[in-house]
Design a protein around this motif. Structure first.
Motif, PDB file in Angstrom:
ATOM      1  N   LYS A 110      12.187  -2.177   9.424  1.00  0.00           N
ATOM      2  CA  LYS A 110      12.034  -3.635   9.438  1.00  0.00           C
ATOM      3  C   LYS A 110      11.426  -4.163   8.149  1.00  0.00           C
ATOM      4  CE  LYS A 110      11.689  -3.847  14.393  1.00  0.00           C
ATOM      5  NZ  LYS A 110      10.744  -3.668  15.473  1.00  0.00           N
ATOM      6  N   ILE A 111      10.691  -3.314   7.440  1.00  0.00           N
ATOM      7  CA  ILE A 111      10.081  -3.732   6.175  1.00  0.00           C
ATOM      8  C   ILE A 111      10.605  -2.821   5.074  1.00  0.00           C
ATOM      9  CG2 ILE A 111       7.950  -4.092   4.881  1.00  0.00           C
ATOM     10  CD1 ILE A 111       6.507  -4.378   7.589  1.00  0.00           C
ATOM     11  N   LEU A 112      11.314  -3.420   4.144  1.00  0.00           N
ATOM     12  CA  LEU A 112      11.870  -2.697   3.008  1.00  0.00           C
ATOM     13  C   LEU A 112      11.252  -3.297   1.749  1.00  0.00           C
ATOM     14  CD1 LEU A 112      15.603  -2.706   4.151  1.00  0.00           C
ATOM     15  CD2 LEU A 112      13.880  -0.958   4.612  1.00  0.00           C
ATOM     16  N   ILE A 113      10.394  -2.549   1.106  1.00  0.00           N
ATOM     17  CA  ILE A 113       9.724  -3.054  -0.093  1.00  0.00           C
ATOM     18  C   ILE A 113      10.568  -2.721  -1.310  1.00  0.00           C
ATOM     19  CG2 ILE A 113       7.645  -2.951  -1.513  1.00  0.00           C
ATOM     20  CD1 ILE A 113       6.124  -2.059   0.985  1.00  0.00           C
ATOM     21  N   LYS A 114      10.884  -3.739  -2.069  1.00  0.00           N
ATOM     22  CA  LYS A 114      11.668  -3.552  -3.285  1.00  0.00           C
ATOM     23  C   LYS A 114      10.739  -3.295  -4.466  1.00  0.00           C
ATOM     24  CE  LYS A 114      15.639  -6.235  -1.869  1.00  0.00           C
ATOM     25  NZ  LYS A 114      16.567  -7.292  -2.232  1.00  0.00           N
ATOM     26  N   GLU A 115      11.295  -2.687  -5.507  1.00  0.00           N
ATOM     27  CA  GLU A 115      10.522  -2.374  -6.711  1.00  0.00           C
ATOM     28  C   GLU A 115       9.860  -3.608  -7.305  1.00  0.00           C
ATOM     29  OE1 GLU A 115      12.664  -0.214  -9.682  1.00  0.00           O
ATOM     30  OE2 GLU A 115      13.362   1.287  -8.257  1.00  0.00           O
ATOM     31  N   GLY A 116      10.536  -4.741  -7.222  1.00  0.00           N
ATOM     32  CA  GLY A 116      10.018  -5.987  -7.781  1.00  0.00           C
ATOM     33  C   GLY A 116       8.752  -6.484  -7.103  1.00  0.00           C
ATOM     34  N   SER A 117       8.488  -6.005  -5.904  1.00  0.00           N
ATOM     35  CA  SER A 117       7.243  -6.321  -5.201  1.00  0.00           C
ATOM     36  C   SER A 117       6.238  -5.180  -5.321  1.00  0.00           C
ATOM     37  CB  SER A 117       7.512  -6.569  -3.715  1.00  0.00           C
ATOM     38  OG  SER A 117       8.356  -7.656  -3.528  1.00  0.00           O
ATOM     39  N   LEU A 118       6.744  -3.965  -5.231  1.00  0.00           N
ATOM     40  CA  LEU A 118       5.866  -2.794  -5.201  1.00  0.00           C
ATOM     41  C   LEU A 118       5.099  -2.589  -6.506  1.00  0.00           C
ATOM     42  CD1 LEU A 118       4.855  -0.174  -3.835  1.00  0.00           C
ATOM     43  CD2 LEU A 118       6.818   0.971  -4.902  1.00  0.00           C
ATOM     44  N   TYR A 119       5.810  -2.512  -7.615  1.00  0.00           N
ATOM     45  CA  TYR A 119       5.142  -2.141  -8.859  1.00  0.00           C
ATOM     46  C   TYR A 119       4.167  -3.188  -9.385  1.00  0.00           C
ATOM     47  CZ  TYR A 119       7.697   2.133  -8.606  1.00  0.00           C
ATOM     48  OH  TYR A 119       8.160   3.343  -8.167  1.00  0.00           O
ATOM     49  N   PRO A 120       4.463  -4.484  -9.257  1.00  0.00           N
ATOM     50  CA  PRO A 120       3.422  -5.448  -9.628  1.00  0.00           C
ATOM     51  C   PRO A 120       2.173  -5.305  -8.753  1.00  0.00           C
ATOM     52  CG  PRO A 120       5.553  -6.523  -9.595  1.00  0.00           C
ATOM     53  CD  PRO A 120       5.747  -5.151  -9.022  1.00  0.00           C
ATOM     54  N   ALA A 121       2.367  -5.016  -7.466  1.00  0.00           N
ATOM     55  CA  ALA A 121       1.222  -4.825  -6.569  1.00  0.00           C
ATOM     56  C   ALA A 121       0.419  -3.586  -6.972  1.00  0.00           C
ATOM     57  CB  ALA A 121       1.688  -4.714  -5.118  1.00  0.00           C
ATOM     58  N   LEU A 122       1.109  -2.497  -7.286  1.00  0.00           N
ATOM     59  CA  LEU A 122       0.417  -1.278  -7.720  1.00  0.00           C
ATOM     60  C   LEU A 122      -0.315  -1.494  -9.043  1.00  0.00           C
ATOM     61  CD1 LEU A 122       3.018   1.489  -6.798  1.00  0.00           C
ATOM     62  CD2 LEU A 122       0.754   1.163  -5.768  1.00  0.00           C
ATOM     63  N   HIS A 123       0.304  -2.210  -9.965  1.00  0.00           N
ATOM     64  CA  HIS A 123      -0.344  -2.483 -11.254  1.00  0.00           C
ATOM     65  C   HIS A 123      -1.592  -3.342 -11.063  1.00  0.00           C
ATOM     66  CE1 HIS A 123       3.746  -1.647 -13.331  1.00  0.00           C
ATOM     67  NE2 HIS A 123       3.061  -0.542 -13.146  1.00  0.00           N
ATOM     68  N   LYS A 124      -1.533  -4.282 -10.131  1.00  0.00           N
ATOM     69  CA  LYS A 124      -2.702  -5.119  -9.837  1.00  0.00           C
ATOM     70  C   LYS A 124      -3.816  -4.267  -9.229  1.00  0.00           C
ATOM     71  CE  LYS A 124      -4.758  -9.185  -8.741  1.00  0.00           C
ATOM     72  NZ  LYS A 124      -6.142  -8.998  -9.116  1.00  0.00           N
ATOM     73  N   LEU A 125      -3.468  -3.389  -8.306  1.00  0.00           N
ATOM     74  CA  LEU A 125      -4.458  -2.489  -7.713  1.00  0.00           C
ATOM     75  C   LEU A 125      -5.086  -1.600  -8.784  1.00  0.00           C
ATOM     76  CD1 LEU A 125      -2.592  -1.383  -4.455  1.00  0.00           C
ATOM     77  CD2 LEU A 125      -4.580  -2.898  -4.618  1.00  0.00           C
ATOM     78  N   LEU A 126      -4.274  -1.148  -9.716  1.00  0.00           N
ATOM     79  CA  LEU A 126      -4.745  -0.308 -10.814  1.00  0.00           C
ATOM     80  C   LEU A 126      -5.709  -1.085 -11.709  1.00  0.00           C
ATOM     81  CD1 LEU A 126      -4.427   2.511 -12.091  1.00  0.00           C
ATOM     82  CD2 LEU A 126      -2.487   1.611 -13.378  1.00  0.00           C
ATOM     83  N   SER A 127      -5.321  -2.293 -12.080  1.00  0.00           N
ATOM     84  CA  SER A 127      -6.180  -3.090 -12.962  1.00  0.00           C
ATOM     85  C   SER A 127      -7.470  -3.528 -12.274  1.00  0.00           C
ATOM     86  CB  SER A 127      -5.423  -4.306 -13.508  1.00  0.00           C
ATOM     87  OG  SER A 127      -5.184  -5.241 -12.490  1.00  0.00           O
ATOM     88  N   ASP A 128      -7.437  -3.623 -10.949  1.00  0.00           N
ATOM     89  CA  ASP A 128      -8.643  -3.983 -10.187  1.00  0.00           C
ATOM     90  C   ASP A 128      -9.528  -2.776  -9.882  1.00  0.00           C
ATOM     91  OD1 ASP A 128      -7.802  -6.611 -10.210  1.00  0.00           O
ATOM     92  OD2 ASP A 128      -7.107  -6.612  -8.115  1.00  0.00           O
ATOM     93  N   GLY A 129      -9.071  -1.579 -10.275  1.00  0.00           N
ATOM     94  CA  GLY A 129      -9.855  -0.370 -10.030  1.00  0.00           C
ATOM     95  C   GLY A 129      -9.788   0.145  -8.603  1.00  0.00           C
ATOM     96  N   LEU A 130      -8.800  -0.304  -7.837  1.00  0.00           N
ATOM     97  CA  LEU A 130      -8.679   0.104  -6.441  1.00  0.00           C
ATOM     98  C   LEU A 130      -7.838   1.363  -6.274  1.00  0.00           C
ATOM     99  CD1 LEU A 130      -8.194  -3.424  -4.823  1.00  0.00           C
ATOM    100  CD2 LEU A 130     -10.318  -2.168  -5.256  1.00  0.00           C
ATOM    101  N   VAL A 131      -7.007   1.645  -7.268  1.00  0.00           N
ATOM    102  CA  VAL A 131      -6.241   2.887  -7.296  1.00  0.00           C
ATOM    103  C   VAL A 131      -6.315   3.468  -8.701  1.00  0.00           C
ATOM    104  CG1 VAL A 131      -4.612   2.144  -5.499  1.00  0.00           C
ATOM    105  CG2 VAL A 131      -3.997   1.852  -7.893  1.00  0.00           C
ATOM    106  N   GLU A 132      -5.997   4.743  -8.780  1.00  0.00           N
ATOM    107  CA  GLU A 132      -5.869   5.399 -10.086  1.00  0.00           C
ATOM    108  C   GLU A 132      -4.510   6.070 -10.114  1.00  0.00           C
ATOM    109  OE1 GLU A 132      -9.387   7.729 -10.098  1.00  0.00           O
ATOM    110  OE2 GLU A 132      -8.627   9.202  -8.681  1.00  0.00           O
TER     111      GLU A 132
END
Length: 119
Positions: free
Chosen positions: A46-68
């Protein structure tokens, strides 16, 4: 983000961070495609995440220090594995609480005569 059986992506826009942090916390390090497939599997397609949503979200998490991120050579390709940080774990808990309260409030407004059975 594409959501099957729903007319709008608005319902999930604010939850992508929570979903990603949850998956990384529970599964350890994961790469992008792996994250999209896990969401697809857990949501019964039911939920299909596209690259256009995923990678900006991951980059934001990375820049916020929430992921490495850890870069690994896989054959001739480079794969980036993301993992949650201590700060990310703390943020995940805050997001869980916020989402839980939001769902309860919406249920109270939209379905006032039903008990909250899913939280």
């Amino acid at each position: 983000m594409y959501i099957r059986f729903m007319n709008s992506t608005e319902l999930l826009k604010g939850t992508l961070t929570t979903i990603l942090l949850k998956l990384l916390d529970e599964n350890g390090k994961m790469y992008g495609y792996e994250l999209t497939q896990k969401v697809k599997e857990l949501s019964d397609n039911k939920i299909l995440i596209k690259e256009g949503s995923l990678y900006p979200a991951l980059h934001k998490l990375l820049s916020d220090g929430l992921v490495e991120v850890e870069t690994v050579n896989v054959g001739k390709r480079i794969r980036k594995y993301y993992s949650i940080t201590k700060q990310g774990q703390e943020r995940k808990i805050a997001l869980y609480n916020e989402l839980s309260e939001f769902i309860k409030t919406i249920q109270h407004i939209v379905f006032p005569h039903q008990k909250a059975s899913f939280l």
